[in-house]
Design an enzyme around this catalytic site. Structure first.
Site, mmCIF file in Angstrom:
data_model
loop_
_atom_site.group_PDB
_atom_site.id
_atom_site.type_symbol
_atom_site.label_atom_id
_atom_site.label_comp_id
_atom_site.label_asym_id
_atom_site.label_seq_id
_atom_site.Cartn_x
_atom_site.Cartn_y
_atom_site.Cartn_z
ATOM 1 N N LYS A 197 0.398 2.912 11.266
ATOM 2 C CA LYS A 197 -0.916 2.306 11.515
ATOM 3 C C LYS A 197 -1.125 1.944 12.981
ATOM 4 O O LYS A 197 -2.247 1.738 13.422
ATOM 5 C CB LYS A 197 -1.119 1.096 10.613
ATOM 6 C CG LYS A 197 -1.274 1.512 9.156
ATOM 7 C CD LYS A 197 -1.721 0.391 8.254
ATOM 8 C CE LYS A 197 -1.897 0.883 6.827
ATOM 9 N NZ LYS A 197 -0.602 1.104 6.122
HETATM 10 C C1 LIG Z 1 -0.554 1.955 4.934
HETATM 11 C C2 LIG Z 1 0.761 2.547 4.582
HETATM 12 C C3 LIG Z 1 0.880 3.680 3.744
HETATM 13 C C4 LIG Z 1 -0.304 4.298 3.044
HETATM 14 O O1 LIG Z 1 -1.161 4.958 3.939
HETATM 15 P P1 LIG Z 1 -2.660 5.306 3.520
HETATM 16 O O2 LIG Z 1 -3.304 5.857 4.732
HETATM 17 O O3 LIG Z 1 -3.275 4.012 3.065
HETATM 18 O O4 LIG Z 1 -2.575 6.300 2.406
HETATM 19 C C5 LIG Z 1 2.141 4.217 3.540
HETATM 20 N N1 LIG Z 1 3.239 3.667 4.095
HETATM 21 C C6 LIG Z 1 3.161 2.583 4.903
HETATM 22 C C7 LIG Z 1 4.413 2.030 5.481
HETATM 23 C C8 LIG Z 1 1.931 1.991 5.181
HETATM 24 O O5 LIG Z 1 1.878 0.894 5.967
#
Ligand SMILES: *Cc1c(COP(=O)(O)O)cnc(C)c1O
Length: 437
Positions: A107
């Site tokens: 993210k």
């Molecule tokens: C947010 C997140 C996901 C999921 O990603 P999406 O884009 O919501 O499908 C998977 N793994 C981790 C560690 C995350 O923080």
């Protein structure tokens, strides 16, 4: 580049508007109006290109109408002081490590690009803005880190007092400068309600130029397409065949970004949507029926989503046709028990540790390979650093992953927060006191 809502053909907005509005006025999500053809740019890719140069090339290719070329180079440079890494886990199975940024999860790519893009647009217009965001722990720290010390922006983070982990609280409350942590006497739902009520107050929203930075924002989604392209460029050296991307998914933002890169012309063999037992999308791919429901708690908790927000964007790409989606995406479901086994197996086979979310992806990819014996390489997106999920990894493998150095340091810093009641009035009072203009 222009964008429309997933629900109506109007209004048509530019990138700047989509970034500051977040959600379309009709409640839909912004998505591209027309399909770009980036074939010319993709043809220039080579394995030696840095992530920053690929990001800059993409910003130019997508946003040349709003961001001049010289600014695109600078925007890519300041947004991405960190890079993905690609490593080989097994024969034909690669790990795209997206956890080398400031909060050790993928993210960071979206949050950092959004922060720098907002700051860039605001600087050009000589305006200031306040980002208001509620967090239950994890996403707040990626946002806080990304916006820290950015020009023309203040960030107000609301978190539930006593209900986030000690490490998460330190990550939220030790930055200072333009990051303001409000410790709310209440639950995460209270925090979310306070933010929503503040946005509904048009006078307040206008006066303080309130905006949000949540995960449905296009400014977070688009940059996630960049690392699919970077991985493709790096794999040119290895095989030459279009890769298959296996994506551990919750809200399906990451997968949607990859689908965009493919729709713009990136050669991709297939996508695998890997989920835990919160499996509404794999279920849709099987039955052609979409049944959102409330989520269940699992070990890969960032993927505990029962009504994935980006499903609307995915169905828009595949024109609401489950067969079309099936022709490109396959679903795979991994239970908690299997997740633990997978962490253990990876550790035994390769000496590497993976976090529970990445483990879901690795096992899904292994199953795909066992069934299909593909010629093409399979790339699993490594979504978080194993050090963020020490307890689960320890339980599975008996190995204690290293806590990254910068996370360890945060624990020794002094917490600074403002305690507030769980009412919108107390949030308003804080805004008045801190930002009176
Ligand atoms: C947010 C997140 C996901 C999921 O990603 P999406 O884009 O919501 O499908 C998977 N793994 C981790 C560690 C995350 O923080």
């Amino acid at each position: 580049m222009q964008f429309i809502s997933t629900r109506n053909r109007k209004p048509v907005v530019n990138f700047r508007t989509a970034v500051f509005e977040g959600l379309s006025p009709d409640g839909g999500l912004y998505h591209p109006l027309e399909i770009k053809d980036l074939g010319n740019f993709y043809d220039t890719l080579s394995p030696d290109m840095s992530f920053v140069s690929i990001a800059a090339g993409m910003i130019k290719a997508l946003f040349n109408d709003e961001i001049p070329r010289a600014d695109a180079d600078e925007l890519a440079r300041v947004s991405f002081p960190f890079s993905p890494e690609l490593s080989k886990l097994y024969e034909g199975l690669y790990l795209l490590e997206l956890y080398h940024g400031p909060s050790f999860a993928f993210k960071d790519f979206g949050a950092s690009f959004l922060a720098n893009t907002m700051s860039y647009f605001l600087k050009k217009e000589q305006r200031r803005s306040i980002i208001l965001t509620a967090t239950s722990g994890d996403t707040g720290s990626a946002v806080a880190k990304a916006f820290y010390d950015k020009a023309n922006i203040d960030v107000v983070i609301l978190y539930p007092s006593g209900r986030v982990s000690p490490l998460q609280e330190k990550q939220l409350t030790t930055l200072d400068k333009n990051i303001h942590a409000l410790e709310v006497e209440g639950s995460f739902d209270d925090c979310q309600r306070m933010v929503k009520e503040a946005f509904v107050d048009a006078k307040l929203k206008d006066r303080f130029r309130l905006t949000s930075a949540n995960s449905i924002n296009l400014g977070r989604l688009i940059p996630q397409s960049f690392y699919y392209i970077w991985a493709y460029a790096h794999l040119l050296r290895h095989k030459g065949l279009p890769p298959c991307f296996c994506v551990p998914s919750g809200n399906f933002g990451n997968l949607t970004a990859g689908v965009y890169a493919w729709q713009w012309g990136l050669p991709v063999s297939r996508f695998i949507a890997a989920t835990n037992i919160n499996d509404v999308v794999p279920e849709y791919l099987k039955s052609s029926v979409y049944t959102p429901r409330s989520s269940c708690k699992t070990l890969s908790n960032a993927m505990d989503v029962g009504a994935p927000s980006n499903f609307e964007r995915l169905t828009a790409v595949f024109e609401n046709d489950a067969d079309k989606m099936r022709s490109m995406i396959e679903g795979r479901i991994i239970t908690d028990e299997e997740t633990i086994t997978a962490i253990n197996d990876v550790s035994g086979d390769t000496g590497r540790t993976v976090d529970p979310h990445t483990a879901v992806g690795v096992l899904a990819a292994k199953r795909h390979i066992a069934q299909e014996s593909p010629e093409y390489p399979v790339v699993v997106l490594g979504t978080a650093h194993p050090g963020k999920f020490i307890e689960v990894v320890e339980k599975a493998s008996g190995i204690t992953p290293e806590l990254p150095e910068s996370l360890r340091k945060v624990l020794d810093l002094e917490k600074k927060s403002v305690v507030v009641e769980n009412t919108v009035e107390s949030l308003k009072a804080f805004l008045e006191k801190t930002f009176q203009s």
